[in-house]
Design an enzyme around this catalytic site. Structure first.
Site, PDB file in Angstrom:
ATOM      1  N   ALA A 110      -1.782   1.848   4.862  1.00  0.00           N
ATOM      2  CA  ALA A 110      -2.130   0.912   3.792  1.00  0.00           C
ATOM      3  C   ALA A 110      -2.960  -0.235   4.342  1.00  0.00           C
ATOM      4  CB  ALA A 110      -0.858   0.371   3.133  1.00  0.00           C
ATOM      5  N   ASP A 111      -3.653  -0.888   3.447  1.00  0.00           N
ATOM      6  CA  ASP A 111      -4.377  -2.107   3.777  1.00  0.00           C
ATOM      7  C   ASP A 111      -4.427  -2.973   2.522  1.00  0.00           C
ATOM      8  OD1 ASP A 111      -6.105  -3.036   6.263  1.00  0.00           O
ATOM      9  OD2 ASP A 111      -7.012  -3.853   4.445  1.00  0.00           O
ATOM     10  N   THR A 112      -4.437  -4.277   2.714  1.00  0.00           N
ATOM     11  CA  THR A 112      -4.447  -5.219   1.590  1.00  0.00           C
ATOM     12  C   THR A 112      -5.522  -6.262   1.815  1.00  0.00           C
ATOM     13  OG1 THR A 112      -2.072  -4.904   1.230  1.00  0.00           O
ATOM     14  CG2 THR A 112      -3.048  -6.899   0.305  1.00  0.00           C
TER      15      THR A 112
ATOM     16  N   GLY B  96      -4.682  -0.840  -0.809  1.00  0.00           N
ATOM     17  CA  GLY B  96      -5.036   0.567  -0.775  1.00  0.00           C
ATOM     18  C   GLY B  96      -3.987   1.314   0.021  1.00  0.00           C
TER      19      GLY B  96
END
Length: 191
Positions: A74-76, A111
């Site tokens: 994930a990435d934010t 994401g």
């Protein structure tokens, strides 16, 4: 729940304590394997809505999967006026970011990519966060006591600043923490 995942060795490809906590709270048995050496730059012309999914997929590609593994990456990103606010490089930079967010609404986009040898699925989730006006004293207190240099946009909603500074959220609270749990749960049910 999610007994369908019993056939997998579930791997969380993240060092984030928040993501570990949220995945654990979802009842998922997993191990952590941080993916190192990933270049987290993205194409300059990539729309901001696509950046976190792009980065989550890059992280997934950096982990060679075994046949029985299911990988979650994930990435934010925090987006203010179409500008991406990443992790601050200094306390001064954190202050600048929080001052810019003060009294305004911004987007938090996470994401997520879920991968096995046979399948790769990804999605993005967006929440709108409304900050109250923050004083310089409040910003400095938060930076000094909570050290938000490892957080996109220089804040963690689950910390003190979220308690005193967030007026409202449109969307998933857990997305703002870095993992949209409801959507991830729905996706994991399909594996």
């Amino acid at each position: 729940m999610l007994s369908n995942l019993d056939k997998y060795d579930v791997v969380l490809g993240s060092n984030s304590p928040r993501r570990r906590e949220l995945l654990n709270d979802m009842g998922v048995r997993f191990r952590v394997e941080a993916i190192k050496g990933i270049d987290e730059t993205y194409p300059a012309n990539l729309p901001v809505e696509e950046i976190p999914v792009y980065l989550a997929r890059i992280k997934a590609e950096g982990h060679p999967l075994l046949p029985n593994e299911l990988l979650i990456t994930a990435d934010t990103v925090v987006v203010l006026d179409e500008a991406v606010l990443g992790k601050p490089i200094s306390e001064k930079d954190a202050h600048r970011m929080l001052r810019a967010l003060s009294g305004r609404a911004h987007r938090v986009i996470s994401g997520v990519c879920v991968s096995t040898k046979e399948r790769v699925e990804s999605f993005a989730d967006t929440s709108i966060v409304h900050f109250a006006e923050l004083t310089d004293e409040e910003i400095d207190y938060y930076i000094e006591h909570y050290r938000p240099l490892d957080k996109a946009g220089a804040y963690g909603i689950q910390e003190w600043i979220g308690n005193i500074g967030i007026q409202g959220i449109n969307g998933d609270f857990y997305n703002v923490m870095g993992l949209p749990t409801r959507r991830l749960y729905q996706l994991l049910k399909s594996f």
